[in-house]
Design an enzyme around this catalytic site. Structure first.
Site, PDB file in Angstrom:
ATOM      1  N   ALA A  62       0.830  -1.205   0.000  1.00 37.04           N
ATOM      2  CA  ALA A  62       0.000   0.000   0.000  1.00 37.04           C
ATOM      3  C   ALA A  62       0.862   1.252   0.000  1.00 37.04           C
ATOM      4  O   ALA A  62       1.997   1.223   0.475  1.00 37.04           O
ATOM      5  CB  ALA A  62      -0.884  -0.001   1.236  1.00 37.04           C
ATOM      6  N   GLY A 102       0.880  -5.361   1.326  1.00 46.57           N
ATOM      7  CA  GLY A 102      -0.316  -5.681   0.558  1.00 46.57           C
ATOM      8  C   GLY A 102       0.004  -6.472  -0.698  1.00 46.57           C
ATOM      9  O   GLY A 102      -0.806  -7.291  -1.146  1.00 46.57           O
ATOM     10  N   GLU A 105       0.294  -9.978   0.281  1.00 50.67           N
ATOM     11  CA  GLU A 105      -1.030 -10.475   0.669  1.00 50.67           C
ATOM     12  C   GLU A 105      -1.852 -10.849  -0.572  1.00 50.67           C
ATOM     13  O   GLU A 105      -2.586 -11.835  -0.570  1.00 50.67           O
ATOM     14  CB  GLU A 105      -1.749  -9.426   1.528  1.00 50.67           C
ATOM     15  CG  GLU A 105      -1.095  -9.323   2.915  1.00 50.67           C
ATOM     16  CD  GLU A 105      -1.670  -8.214   3.769  1.00 50.67           C
ATOM     17  OE1 GLU A 105      -1.570  -7.047   3.344  1.00 50.67           O
ATOM     18  OE2 GLU A 105      -2.217  -8.503   4.834  1.00 50.67           O
ATOM     19  N   GLU A 125       4.890  -4.428   7.431  1.00 52.56           N
ATOM     20  CA  GLU A 125       3.982  -3.457   8.053  1.00 52.56           C
ATOM     21  C   GLU A 125       4.413  -3.082   9.457  1.00 52.56           C
ATOM     22  O   GLU A 125       4.279  -1.932   9.879  1.00 52.56           O
ATOM     23  CB  GLU A 125       2.546  -4.001   8.080  1.00 52.56           C
ATOM     24  CG  GLU A 125       1.852  -4.026   6.720  1.00 52.56           C
ATOM     25  CD  GLU A 125       2.134  -5.276   5.899  1.00 52.56           C
ATOM     26  OE1 GLU A 125       3.109  -5.992   6.208  1.00 52.56           O
ATOM     27  OE2 GLU A 125       1.390  -5.536   4.934  1.00 52.56           O
TER      28      GLU A 125
HETATM   29  C1  LIG Z   1      -0.068  -6.737  -6.758  1.00 55.18           C
HETATM   30  C2  LIG Z   1      -1.065  -5.872  -6.186  1.00 55.18           C
HETATM   31  C3  LIG Z   1      -0.834  -5.388  -4.800  1.00 55.18           C
HETATM   32  C4  LIG Z   1      -1.789  -4.343  -4.403  1.00 55.18           C
HETATM   33  C5  LIG Z   1      -1.557  -3.815  -3.050  1.00 55.18           C
HETATM   34  C6  LIG Z   1      -1.909  -2.385  -2.884  1.00 55.18           C
HETATM   35  C7  LIG Z   1      -3.237  -2.161  -2.323  1.00 55.18           C
HETATM   36  C8  LIG Z   1      -3.245  -1.490  -0.976  1.00 55.18           C
HETATM   37  C9  LIG Z   1      -4.496  -1.618  -0.174  1.00 55.18           C
HETATM   38  C10 LIG Z   1      -4.336  -1.555   1.318  1.00 55.18           C
HETATM   39  C11 LIG Z   1      -3.709  -2.782   1.916  1.00 55.18           C
HETATM   40  C12 LIG Z   1      -3.443  -2.578   3.342  1.00 55.18           C
HETATM   41  C13 LIG Z   1      -2.820  -3.664   3.982  1.00 55.18           C
HETATM   42  C14 LIG Z   1      -1.317  -3.828   3.852  1.00 55.18           C
HETATM   43  O1  LIG Z   1      -1.072  -4.879   4.740  1.00 55.18           O
HETATM   44  C15 LIG Z   1      -0.551  -2.592   4.258  1.00 55.18           C
HETATM   45  C16 LIG Z   1       0.695  -2.326   3.468  1.00 55.18           C
HETATM   46  O2  LIG Z   1       0.927  -2.842   2.415  1.00 55.18           O
HETATM   47  S1  LIG Z   1       1.748  -1.181   4.174  1.00 55.18           S
HETATM   48  C17 LIG Z   1       3.096  -1.057   3.052  1.00 55.18           C
HETATM   49  C18 LIG Z   1       4.046  -2.163   3.227  1.00 55.18           C
HETATM   50  N1  LIG Z   1       5.208  -1.946   2.375  1.00 55.18           N
HETATM   51  C19 LIG Z   1       6.337  -1.401   2.813  1.00 55.18           C
HETATM   52  O3  LIG Z   1       6.479  -1.075   3.962  1.00 55.18           O
HETATM   53  C20 LIG Z   1       7.420  -1.222   1.787  1.00 55.18           C
HETATM   54  C21 LIG Z   1       8.168   0.047   2.027  1.00 55.18           C
HETATM   55  N2  LIG Z   1       9.166   0.281   1.001  1.00 55.18           N
HETATM   56  C22 LIG Z   1      10.376  -0.258   1.064  1.00 55.18           C
HETATM   57  O4  LIG Z   1      10.715  -1.061   1.890  1.00 55.18           O
HETATM   58  C23 LIG Z   1      11.356   0.201   0.031  1.00 55.18           C
HETATM   59  O5  LIG Z   1      10.949   1.444  -0.454  1.00 55.18           O
HETATM   60  C24 LIG Z   1      11.493  -0.779  -1.148  1.00 55.18           C
HETATM   61  C25 LIG Z   1      10.157  -1.098  -1.743  1.00 55.18           C
HETATM   62  C26 LIG Z   1      12.175  -2.065  -0.673  1.00 55.18           C
HETATM   63  C27 LIG Z   1      12.385  -0.131  -2.229  1.00 55.18           C
HETATM   64  O6  LIG Z   1      13.602   0.299  -1.671  1.00 55.18           O
HETATM   65  P1  LIG Z   1      14.625   1.211  -2.514  1.00 55.18           P
HETATM   66  O7  LIG Z   1      14.855   0.597  -3.819  1.00 55.18           O
HETATM   67  O8  LIG Z   1      15.796   1.458  -1.630  1.00 55.18           O
HETATM   68  O9  LIG Z   1      13.846   2.563  -2.816  1.00 55.18           O
HETATM   69  P2  LIG Z   1      13.298   3.652  -1.801  1.00 55.18           P
HETATM   70  O10 LIG Z   1      13.056   3.046  -0.467  1.00 55.18           O
HETATM   71  O11 LIG Z   1      14.157   4.861  -1.867  1.00 55.18           O
HETATM   72  O12 LIG Z   1      11.856   3.954  -2.411  1.00 55.18           O
HETATM   73  C28 LIG Z   1      11.721   4.619  -3.680  1.00 55.18           C
HETATM   74  C29 LIG Z   1      10.584   5.606  -3.578  1.00 55.18           C
HETATM   75  O13 LIG Z   1       9.361   4.899  -3.394  1.00 55.18           O
HETATM   76  C30 LIG Z   1       8.710   5.352  -2.221  1.00 55.18           C
HETATM   77  N3  LIG Z   1       8.029   4.206  -1.632  1.00 55.18           N
HETATM   78  C31 LIG Z   1       8.492   2.963  -1.488  1.00 55.18           C
HETATM   79  N4  LIG Z   1       7.575   2.173  -0.943  1.00 55.18           N
HETATM   80  C32 LIG Z   1       6.495   2.943  -0.736  1.00 55.18           C
HETATM   81  C33 LIG Z   1       5.219   2.709  -0.191  1.00 55.18           C
HETATM   82  N5  LIG Z   1       4.838   1.483   0.204  1.00 55.18           N
HETATM   83  N6  LIG Z   1       4.359   3.739  -0.134  1.00 55.18           N
HETATM   84  C34 LIG Z   1       4.710   4.974  -0.561  1.00 55.18           C
HETATM   85  N7  LIG Z   1       5.910   5.265  -1.096  1.00 55.18           N
HETATM   86  C35 LIG Z   1       6.791   4.259  -1.170  1.00 55.18           C
HETATM   87  C36 LIG Z   1       9.829   5.895  -1.349  1.00 55.18           C
HETATM   88  O14 LIG Z   1       9.339   6.816  -0.431  1.00 55.18           O
HETATM   89  C37 LIG Z   1      10.728   6.531  -2.389  1.00 55.18           C
HETATM   90  O15 LIG Z   1      10.183   7.768  -2.791  1.00 55.18           O
HETATM   91  P3  LIG Z   1      10.750   9.156  -2.275  1.00 55.18           P
HETATM   92  O16 LIG Z   1      10.398   9.182  -0.802  1.00 55.18           O
HETATM   93  O17 LIG Z   1      12.236   9.116  -2.471  1.00 55.18           O
HETATM   94  O18 LIG Z   1      10.027  10.161  -3.052  1.00 55.18           O
END
Ligand SMILES: CCCCCCCCCCCCC[C@H](O)CC(=O)SCCNC(=O)CCNC(=O)[C@H](O)C(C)(C)COP(=O)(O)OP(=O)(O)OC[C@H]1O[C@@H](n2cnc3c(N)ncnc32)[C@H](O)[C@@H]1OP(=O)(O)O
Length: 726
Positions: A62, A102, A105, A125
């Site tokens: 997400a 997500g 999931e 998460e």
């Molecule tokens: C296949 C279909 C899937 C559909 C799913 C989507 C539907 C969502 C509906 C709600 C579901 C809720 C339930 C769910 O359990 C909750 C979640 O999913 S919470 C999110 C969980 N994910 C994370 O925590 C991942 C976080 N990200 C990272 O760990 C890293 O960014 C990465 C993905 C491993 C990549 O790392 P790097 O290559 O080093 O790059 P950066 O970290 O610098 O990231 C680049 C750029 O992207 C922005 N970014 C990355 N992940 C997210 C994110 N999840 N949300 C928003 N933005 C994200 C990051 O900020 C960077 O941007 P910048 O800040 O530099 O502008």
């Protein structure tokens, strides 16, 4: 079966690689996924479904920014995952890049999962203060068992595809085209019963001692969390999977998700996530021509193989950067080499591919020498000798004469003046401070300190080095203690003053550990060694032979001073290394701190000698005096332009000083307490202790309160003077 019988429902890239935020976890995106699934189900020509991401990335889950809006979609994905699972046609996930949160999931809702060998998976998460909110806490234990699922969900770790295969999280891994492999698998399974592939219908695999296992796991999670809610609630959600039918478990997951979403801790962790990325962004300000060195093709020299040098060399080897380690004589070199090899062996064991991957026996990757002539060829030097200005200047003079013109000269220092070190060279624009934290191969923080003459490209190169070493580089200005230690001084100072006034080391530590620090200031001081600060105070003329005769015991330069740490050092109490410090230990080098009756007696005698009336000091005062003085210094640092924003200070504290992540860093914490309250408390303590300048509220804090408790993201707009370079 021909390929056109498949409907690729979903080509989407989830927030990744700076994708615009209107994307993807919003209603339109979820609607598109749902519509696609329904369409595939309704179309008789479609026999199976394959779900993949765009551009070689499955999904990072997400959009984290969405959680701070009131209309969060946290739980809206669950029904769609159920829809995938209940499809009458086999659904195969083709996982490339990452499948996180997500995203994973969604994959768990699919009947089969094929992953590329380089893919990574996880439910991170918990690291943003949440739990998997789309039924992941109920499906994962059913697939890979409770122990492995608990581990993944409560730590948030990412696992490589090879491990996912071993755990049974994926059905197949491939080296080549994942999508083709997923389609091949889908072809193969058409017509096979889907019931056994629907995770919601499977029982959670039993353990002979499930209850005892869960009890033990809960104790462990609680102990490690220190007030951080998410791991404990993640545990509860998985526990629900073992105790309730699937649908009830899902209801419990939703309840717990909502608790976390509104806890305040989730906001702190999500702030920290973006703060870390924001501090990196400074490196590309418009108009500055930056030079980035490609580190895998350069030769880097680390000078000095003491504890810091050993950690730095280990980090460089881990980052695959060719390195030459230089010492002044063979004795030190051999000692350092042995220690580095032990560290590298240990690191290699933790890695897939081990020693082969690290390649540290290859002299082209790592060599040890006492030959200063090798300095001619290196592109970057990290000096890590003893913290002594005269010695550092002598070395930098030598480096400046020997190194090739473009070589960058870095000094590892925790407090020394970068400009003074640079003045010993003919190339001050290429001199920069790199403050590593001990143990340097473990700690993520790298403070990067620019001097008056340091060039922007030197800063950019140091930032790139941090990135390559998988560290968080934070660029700061040059002042005594830079950012981290400068903010730490008033914190430690208050802790010692509290002892003078009536408290005990264990009482102060307890309050700060309850706040969430891994160890309090006195345990920390014993661990680091009291002699380190003693040496520094002697150097500053605050104690020791250079202290002018007749100086008052508890005053220096017109300000309150506590000689307590000096008195302990004079008695040989250096902390863990001598078996005695603020605590007593089982032996010299022991690690178990026990309150020491000798210290209690010594403190009351000290108070008698100096006619200090012992008073009871409550937890609130301990916490506020320690934390608010540290925060107050943070405001002074921002006002002086030493750091370019509160996020920088927070990232430093979260990654280098054990500040509890769920509190978002000191400046974020101040914003949650409310600046008017921080100011009022500082005013109160400052009036009670007028001879302690660090309790006097900073002018910048006063200004932010005067303009109406400005929100953190607006703070810097109230400063007229900004650092010219940042
Ligand atoms: C296949 C279909 C899937 C559909 C799913 C989507 C539907 C969502 C509906 C709600 C579901 C809720 C339930 C769910 O359990 C909750 C979640 O999913 S919470 C999110 C969980 N994910 C994370 O925590 C991942 C976080 N990200 C990272 O760990 C890293 O960014 C990465 C993905 C491993 C990549 O790392 P790097 O290559 O080093 O790059 P950066 O970290 O610098 O990231 C680049 C750029 O992207 C922005 N970014 C990355 N992940 C997210 C994110 N999840 N949300 C928003 N933005 C994200 C990051 O900020 C960077 O941007 P910048 O800040 O530099 O502008």
């Amino acid at each position: 079966m021909s390929q056109d019988t498949f409907c690729v429902v979903f080509h989407a890239q989830i927030p990744f690689d700076r994708i615009p935020h209107q994307f993807k976890s919003g209603p339109m995106f979820l609607q598109a996924l749902e519509d696609g699934l329904k369409k595939a189900d309704a179309d008789p020509s479609v026999k199976a479904v394959m779900i993949c991401g765009e551009n070689g990335k499955f999904s990072a889950g997400a959009d984290i920014r969405g959680f701070s809006s009131p209309k969060t979609l946290g739980v809206a994905l669950g029904p769609i995952v159920s829809l995938i699972e209940s499809s009458e046609k086999p659904v195969v996930a083709a996982i490339e890049g990452v499948a996180l949160g997500g995203g994973l999931e969604v994959a768990l809702g699919c009947h089969y999962r094929v992953a590329h060998a380089k893919a990574r998976m996880g439910l991170p998460e918990v690291t943003i203060g949440l739990l998997p909110g789309a039924e992941g806490t109920q499906r994962l234990p059913r697939l890979i068992g409770v122990p492995a699922a608990l581990d993944m969900i409560t730590t948030g770790k990412h696992i490589p595809a090879t491990e996912a295969l071993k755990l049974g999280l994926v059905d197949e891994i491939v080296e080549e085209n994942t999508i083709e492999a997923a389609i091949r698998l889908a072809n193969k399974v058409i017509g096979q019963p889907l019931g056994p592939r629907r995770l919601s219908l499977k029982p959670v695999p039993k353990l002979p001692n499930m209850e005892a296992f869960l009890q033990e796991a809960q104790v462990k999670v609680k102990r490690q969390a220190r007030g951080f809610l998410a791991p404990e609630l993640c545990f509860q959600a998985v526990q629900a999977a073992t105790q309730r039918p699937f649908a009830e478990g899902v209801r419990r997951e939703r309840e717990l998700f909502q608790v976390l979403l509104s806890s305040g801790q989730a906001q702190a962790l999500q702030y920290a996530f973006f703060a870390e990325r924001a501090v990196h962004r400074w490196a590309t300000p418009g108009g500055i021509n930056l030079l980035f060195i490609i580190f895998d093709s350069i030769l880097l020299l680390s000078l000095g193989l003491g504890t810091m040098g050993q950690g730095i060399v280990t980090s460089l080897v881990k980052a695959n950067i060719p390195v030459v380690a230089l010492e002044q004589n063979l004795e030190y070199l051999n000692k350092g080499r042995k220690a580095v090899m032990v560290l590298l062996e240990r690191e290699a064991k933790k890695m897939e591919g081990g020693a082969q991957k690290l390649d540290f026996h290859n002299p082209a990757r790592l060599q040890f020498t006492v030959d200063f002539n090798l300095l001619h060829d290196v592109d970057l030097v990290i000096e890590a000798v003893f913290e002594n200005m005269a010695l550092k200047k002598e070395i930098f003079h030598k480096l400046s004469n020997i190194c090739k013109p473009g070589a960058l000269l870095c000094t590892n220092t925790s407090a020394l003046d970068i400009d003074e070190i640079a003045s010993a060279t003919s190339r001050p624009q290429q001199v920069i401070g790199t403050h590593f934290f001990s143990p340097a191969h473990v700690m993520r923080l790298l403070e990067i300190i620019y001097g008056r003459h340091t060039s922007p490209s030197a800063i950019a190169t140091a930032m790139q080095l941090a990135k390559d070493m998988k560290k968080v580089g934070v660029v700061v200005g040059n002042c005594f203690g830079f950012v981290g230690n400068r903010m730490m001084f008033p914190y430690v100072e208050q802790a010692v003053f509290l002892l003078e006034e009536g408290s005990r080391p264990e009482a102060v530590d307890q309050v700060l550990e309850d706040f969430g620090f891994k160890i309090g200031p006195f345990r920390m001081s014993d661990l680091a060694g009291l002699d380190v600060g003693w040496r520094s105070r002697k150097g500053q003329g605050l104690t020791g032979p250079s202290l002018p005769a007749g100086s008052s015991a508890r005053q220096r330069r017109g300000q309150r001073y506590s000689p307590l740490p000096d008195l302990l050092c004079e008695r040989g109490r250096f902390g863990q290394k001598t078996g005695k410090g603020w605590y007593q230990y089982e032996r010299a080098g022991g690690r178990t701190a026990t309150p020491d009756p000798w210290i209690h007696g010594f403190l009351s005698q000290y108070r008698d000698t100096h006619r200090i009336e012992t008073r009871y000091i409550d937890q609130e005062e301990i916490l506020e005096r320690c934390l608010f003085s540290l925060i107050n210094e943070g405001f002074a640092i921002l006002a002086e332009g030493i750091a370019s924003g509160p996020e920088h200070l927070d990232v430093i504290y979260l990654n280098g000083y054990g500040w509890p992540k769920h509190r978002g860093g000191p400046m974020f914490y101040a914003s949650t307490v409310g600046l008017p309250r921080v100011l009022a408390k500082l005013q109160k303590y400052s009036e009670a202790h007028p001879d302690v300048p660090k309790l006097r509220p900073s002018a910048f804090l006063k200004k932010l309160v005067a303009v109406g408790n400005a929100p953190l993201k607006e703070w810097m707009s109230y400063l007229s003077r900004q650092s010219p370079k940042l």
